[in-house]
Design a protein around this motif. Structure first.
Motif, PDB file in Angstrom:
ATOM      1  N   ALA A 179      65.983  57.324  66.508  1.00 25.95           N
ATOM      2  CA  ALA A 179      65.718  56.761  67.566  1.00 25.95           C
ATOM      3  C   ALA A 179      63.697  55.668  66.964  1.00 25.95           C
ATOM      4  O   ALA A 179      63.735  54.295  66.594  1.00 25.95           O
ATOM      5  CB  ALA A 179      66.086  56.380  68.749  1.00 25.95           C
TER       6      ALA A 179
ATOM      7  N   ARG B 125      68.955  62.285  67.830  1.00 24.40           N
ATOM      8  CA  ARG B 125      69.517  61.516  68.136  1.00 24.40           C
ATOM      9  C   ARG B 125      68.079  60.048  68.521  1.00 24.40           C
ATOM     10  O   ARG B 125      67.798  59.334  68.017  1.00 24.40           O
ATOM     11  CB  ARG B 125      70.797  61.412  69.082  1.00 24.40           C
ATOM     12  CG  ARG B 125      71.805  61.413  69.111  1.00 24.40           C
ATOM     13  CD  ARG B 125      72.731  61.232  69.868  1.00 24.40           C
ATOM     14  NE  ARG B 125      73.119  59.708  70.485  1.00 24.40           N
ATOM     15  CZ  ARG B 125      73.091  59.094  71.656  1.00 24.40           C
ATOM     16  NH1 ARG B 125      73.814  59.941  72.352  1.00 24.40           N
ATOM     17  NH2 ARG B 125      73.653  58.246  71.720  1.00 24.40           N
ATOM     18  N   GLU B 126      66.853  61.011  69.342  1.00 26.36           N
ATOM     19  CA  GLU B 126      66.036  60.560  69.384  1.00 26.36           C
ATOM     20  C   GLU B 126      64.942  60.245  68.604  1.00 26.36           C
ATOM     21  O   GLU B 126      64.657  59.260  68.245  1.00 26.36           O
ATOM     22  CB  GLU B 126      65.352  61.230  70.920  1.00 26.36           C
ATOM     23  CG  GLU B 126      64.122  60.559  71.599  1.00 26.36           C
ATOM     24  CD  GLU B 126      63.184  61.999  71.886  1.00 26.36           C
ATOM     25  OE1 GLU B 126      61.923  61.438  72.586  1.00 26.36           O
ATOM     26  OE2 GLU B 126      63.867  62.638  72.916  1.00 26.36           O
TER      27      GLU B 126
ATOM     28  N   ASP C 145      63.876  54.817  63.490  1.00 22.82           N
ATOM     29  CA  ASP C 145      63.922  53.137  63.812  1.00 22.82           C
ATOM     30  C   ASP C 145      63.526  51.951  64.370  1.00 22.82           C
ATOM     31  O   ASP C 145      63.043  50.697  62.970  1.00 22.82           O
ATOM     32  CB  ASP C 145      65.480  52.705  63.963  1.00 22.82           C
ATOM     33  CG  ASP C 145      66.331  53.761  63.742  1.00 22.82           C
ATOM     34  OD1 ASP C 145      66.733  54.134  61.659  1.00 22.82           O
ATOM     35  OD2 ASP C 145      67.829  54.211  64.147  1.00 22.82           O
ATOM     36  N   ARG C 146      62.518  51.820  65.413  1.00 27.96           N
ATOM     37  CA  ARG C 146      61.786  51.498  65.699  1.00 27.96           C
ATOM     38  C   ARG C 146      60.237  51.160  64.768  1.00 27.96           C
ATOM     39  O   ARG C 146      59.711  50.822  65.180  1.00 27.96           O
ATOM     40  CB  ARG C 146      60.995  52.210  66.867  1.00 27.96           C
ATOM     41  CG  ARG C 146      60.418  51.163  67.958  1.00 27.96           C
ATOM     42  CD  ARG C 146      59.854  51.628  69.204  1.00 27.96           C
ATOM     43  NE  ARG C 146      58.993  53.034  68.740  1.00 27.96           N
ATOM     44  CZ  ARG C 146      58.136  53.401  69.222  1.00 27.96           C
ATOM     45  NH1 ARG C 146      57.190  52.130  68.319  1.00 27.96           N
ATOM     46  NH2 ARG C 146      57.057  54.317  68.029  1.00 27.96           N
TER      47      ARG C 146
END
Length: 246
Positions: free
Chosen positions: A127, A123-124, A130-131
């Protein structure tokens, strides 16, 4: 299929997905990351070596982002990043078991937008991807091996060449990377300072050098270099790749 037939068969449409290239010599990690990214809606290319990754780019086209292991035989993640940066501005995230501070700092300073150490949270990882993707924005053109801009111009980033009215025109690595940065930001001005920092991150280069490369690129791809159709000058700001002819 010949290059001419490829050009006529590929039409330009807005990108509707993000493509991620994963390179890791550990098959377990490669499969784990591939499944997680596909579940998150990404289109995924995967390779077990730097050599395979470069061949995949020539075959499939550039990704939006590359997720690279550092410690790989023959060609490590640093060398693969350097090779990618010779002809593109693809952002890189390192996924690595190396946690020495000096190595991490060097990787970020020279090549990467971010890094994730193994073991990691899927999940990290998503993320962080995505950033980075939010920061670079979307690519207005399809990520085919040969990108058809219009009836006059097509670009093959992987082989560092353009097709102008169907005729192959070789591009230098700097010209190819410059074009990739401008096309990735198509329709938006890109500042002189940003272009210089992305093209020559470790060198002291001035605007005059950038203008020389833009001038040469225009003479290779523009129907009329004195009245550019594609690479527009934004006075006092930088350059803009025109989405449609003015």
């Amino acid at each position: 299929m010949s290059d001419a037939r490829l050009l006529s068969s590929q039409m330009n449409t807005p990108a509707t997905f993000y493509r991620i290239l994963i390179v890791d010599d550990d098959p377990f990690i490669l499969e784990l990351v591939r499944r997680k990214l596909e579940q998150s809606g990404f289109d995924v290319l995967s390779a077990v070596s730097g050599k395979e990754a470069l061949a995949l780019i020539q075959q499939k086209g550039l990704p939006h982002l590359a997720l690279l292991d550092i410690n790989m035989p023959e060609m490590d993640g640093f060398e693969l990043s350097r090779r990618l940066q010779e002809f593109s501005d693809v952002p890189v995230i390192f996924l690595t078991a190396v946690d020495e501070e000096d190595t991490i700092v060097e990787g970020i300073r020279l090549f990467a937008e971010d890094y994730v150490t193994k073991p990691f949270s899927p999940r990290e990882l998503v993320a962080r991807i995505d950033r980075v993707l939010r920061r670079i924005g979307d690519f207005r053109y399809t990520l085919n091996p040969i990108i058809q801009v219009d009836e006059h111009l097509a670009i093959d980033f992987g082989h560092q060449r353009a097709f102008v009215n169907g005729k192959e025109v070789p591009l230098t690595p700097t010209e190819t990377k410059l074009l990739h940065i401008l096309m990735r930001n198509a329709g938006r001005p890109v500042s002189y300072d940003f272009l210089i920092r992305r093209l020559w991150p470790m060198e002291d280069v001035f605007e005059d050098s950038l203008r020389v490369h833009v001038h040469r690129l225009r003479h290779k791809i523009e129907p009329n270099p004195s009245k550019p159709r594609y690479i527009k000058t934004e006075r006092g700001i930088g350059y803009r790749f025109a989405v449609e002819p003015d």
